[in-house]
Write an enzyme that holds these catalytic residues in place. Sequence first.
Site, short mmCIF file in Angstrom:
data_model
loop_
_atom_site.label_atom_id
_atom_site.label_comp_id
_atom_site.label_asym_id
_atom_site.label_seq_id
_atom_site.Cartn_x
_atom_site.Cartn_y
_atom_site.Cartn_z
N HIS A 107 -1.58 -0.24 -9.63
CA HIS A 107 -2.32 -0.96 -8.87
C HIS A 107 -2.75 -2.32 -9.62
O HIS A 107 -3.96 -2.75 -9.63
CB HIS A 107 -3.40 -0.40 -8.12
CG HIS A 107 -3.65 -1.05 -6.87
ND1 HIS A 107 -4.34 -0.35 -5.73
CD2 HIS A 107 -3.96 -2.25 -6.51
CE1 HIS A 107 -4.69 -1.19 -4.95
NE2 HIS A 107 -4.26 -2.46 -5.31
N ARG A 125 0.85 -1.18 -0.09
CA ARG A 125 -0.17 0.10 -0.07
C ARG A 125 0.67 1.26 -0.06
O ARG A 125 1.91 1.50 0.55
CB ARG A 125 -0.78 0.06 1.32
CG ARG A 125 -2.14 -0.84 1.21
CD ARG A 125 -3.36 -0.32 0.14
NE ARG A 125 -4.12 -1.21 -0.08
CZ ARG A 125 -4.43 -2.26 -1.00
NH1 ARG A 125 -3.51 -2.78 -1.73
NH2 ARG A 125 -5.56 -3.03 -0.84
P1 NDP Z 1 -1.87 -10.95 5.27
O1 NDP Z 1 -2.80 -10.44 6.27
O2 NDP Z 1 -1.98 -12.47 5.14
O3 NDP Z 1 -0.58 -10.57 5.80
C1 NDP Z 1 0.05 -9.46 6.10
C2 NDP Z 1 1.32 -9.28 6.84
O4 NDP Z 1 1.84 -8.16 7.43
C3 NDP Z 1 1.53 -10.55 8.11
O5 NDP Z 1 2.71 -11.29 7.95
C4 NDP Z 1 1.54 -9.41 9.16
O6 NDP Z 1 2.02 -10.12 10.46
C5 NDP Z 1 2.29 -8.40 8.87
N1 NDP Z 1 1.86 -7.22 9.58
C6 NDP Z 1 0.79 -6.49 9.83
N2 NDP Z 1 0.82 -5.45 10.78
C7 NDP Z 1 2.34 -5.63 10.93
C8 NDP Z 1 3.20 -4.69 11.93
N3 NDP Z 1 2.61 -3.77 12.43
N4 NDP Z 1 4.62 -5.08 11.60
C9 NDP Z 1 4.97 -6.01 11.14
N5 NDP Z 1 4.10 -6.84 10.18
C10 NDP Z 1 2.84 -6.71 10.06
O7 NDP Z 1 -2.14 -10.08 4.29
P2 NDP Z 1 -1.68 -10.43 2.54
O8 NDP Z 1 -0.39 -11.13 2.41
O9 NDP Z 1 -2.93 -11.40 1.86
O10 NDP Z 1 -1.79 -8.98 1.73
C11 NDP Z 1 -1.00 -8.11 2.27
C12 NDP Z 1 -1.21 -6.82 1.66
O11 NDP Z 1 -0.91 -6.92 0.34
C13 NDP Z 1 -2.73 -6.57 1.49
O12 NDP Z 1 -3.06 -5.92 2.75
C14 NDP Z 1 -2.71 -5.48 0.47
O13 NDP Z 1 -2.41 -3.96 1.01
C15 NDP Z 1 -1.65 -5.80 -0.37
N6 NDP Z 1 -2.08 -6.18 -1.88
C16 NDP Z 1 -1.90 -5.42 -2.75
C17 NDP Z 1 -2.34 -6.06 -4.13
C18 NDP Z 1 -1.88 -5.14 -5.38
O14 NDP Z 1 -2.49 -5.55 -6.30
N7 NDP Z 1 -1.19 -4.17 -5.25
C19 NDP Z 1 -3.22 -7.05 -4.21
C20 NDP Z 1 -3.44 -7.72 -3.09
C21 NDP Z 1 -3.25 -7.30 -1.83
P3 NDP Z 1 1.38 -11.53 11.20
O15 NDP Z 1 1.78 -12.59 10.32
O16 NDP Z 1 2.04 -11.59 12.44
O17 NDP Z 1 -0.05 -11.23 11.26
C1 OXD Z 2 -6.22 -5.89 -2.76
C2 OXD Z 2 -5.47 -5.13 -3.83
O1 OXD Z 2 -6.18 -5.59 -1.49
O2 OXD Z 2 -6.13 -5.57 -4.72
O3 OXD Z 2 -6.84 -6.98 -3.14
O4 OXD Z 2 -5.16 -4.51 -3.77
#
Ligand code: NDP
Ligand code: OXD
Length: 310
Positions: free
Chosen positions: A273, A225
């Site tokens: 995106h 993000r």
């Molecule tokens: P998940 O919820 O599965 O994973 C998020 C990860 O971030 C976890 O490992 C979590 O830790 C970690 N995290 C959250 N908060 C913190 C923190 N404060 N400090 C350290 N680590 C932290 O999400 P996804 O992997 O499915 O997706 C991640 C992000 O990718 C989405 O939220 C979205 O913003 C982005 N995205 C972008 C897309 C695009 O097309 N550009 C498409 C899809 C997603 P923990 O394992 O301990 O919970």
């Molecule tokens: C999602 C994205 O969050 O596309 O799925 O960014």
Amino acid sequence: MPNILFAARSERWDDYEAPLRTALDAAGLTYTLAPEMPPETVDYIVYAPNSDVQDFTPYSRLKAVLNLWAGVEGIAGNPTLTVPLTRMVDDAGLTQGMVEWVTGHVLRHHLGMDRHIVNPGHVWDPSEPPVAPQRPVTILGLGALGQACARALLALGFPVSGWSRTPKDVAGVRCLSGKDGLRDALSGAQVVVLLLPDTPATRNVLNAETLALTARGAFVINPGRGALIDDDALIAALDSGQIAHATLDVFRTEPLPQDHPFWVHPGVTVTPHIAATTRPDGAARAVAENIRRGEAGEPLLNLVDRAAGY
Ligand code: NDP
Ligand code: OXD
């Protein structure tokens, strides 16, 4: 018989209606599905960013909201939402797409492809890059997407470190967590991939101080993000050579405003995106499975922790 409202303005009803009906039928459900229905009759909402539904108060019999996107920053903090919220995890679509986008951009920078693809002076430069084991990659975020990308990069030979909020154990990955873990994860990293959600705790995680921890000339790749990066600090790090290039798919304001310096900075690649988009077939199956579970009284998959914000 559940009533399912499709209230996902960023996604097209025409693209989703048939896949949703196919998946709901395959899940053995009898249901009503429509893009409009009286709020007090709705059991489940299929949701996406910028939905017209922002006040959930009138949805008096709502059982759950099923987000079609992985990111939930636009809804996780909504105080009118008092029922479970799920996020999208779809291995065949979203995860596969992200693995392809991330490995593609890591390899582009690792191999120094630009100097051959963009070579107006026709310079014959046979200098060879280091091999993958000499190029440490750090992934901030070890969730569904971060872990899948970590495995793909490991398979290509890169040493991978990962950082998460809670401690993780991922085979082959140097797993770190917490504030000190962030320092360790970034120190000496030659490629930093951001796959964190946008929460108050993750905003500006890459800033002047943390960018200075990476190896000089590191690459930043952000499909997470926009708010994860302090834009001004990144531009300063690019200008000083601390960061060699940033490939950015997500921005604080989207579409990225035409006058934003990222569009013209030679060290920045902008993608709109598209790192991983939700594909209707897989997303519909994930939604249908959760509605089946909801109706059967089973726990929902991929529940959002509202307090943590993701
Ligand atoms: P998940 O919820 O599965 O994973 C998020 C990860 O971030 C976890 O490992 C979590 O830790 C970690 N995290 C959250 N908060 C913190 C923190 N404060 N400090 C350290 N680590 C932290 O999400 P996804 O992997 O499915 O997706 C991640 C992000 O990718 C989405 O939220 C979205 O913003 C982005 N995205 C972008 C897309 C695009 O097309 N550009 C498409 C899809 C997603 P923990 O394992 O301990 O919970
Ligand atoms: C999602 C994205 O969050 O596309 O799925 O960014």
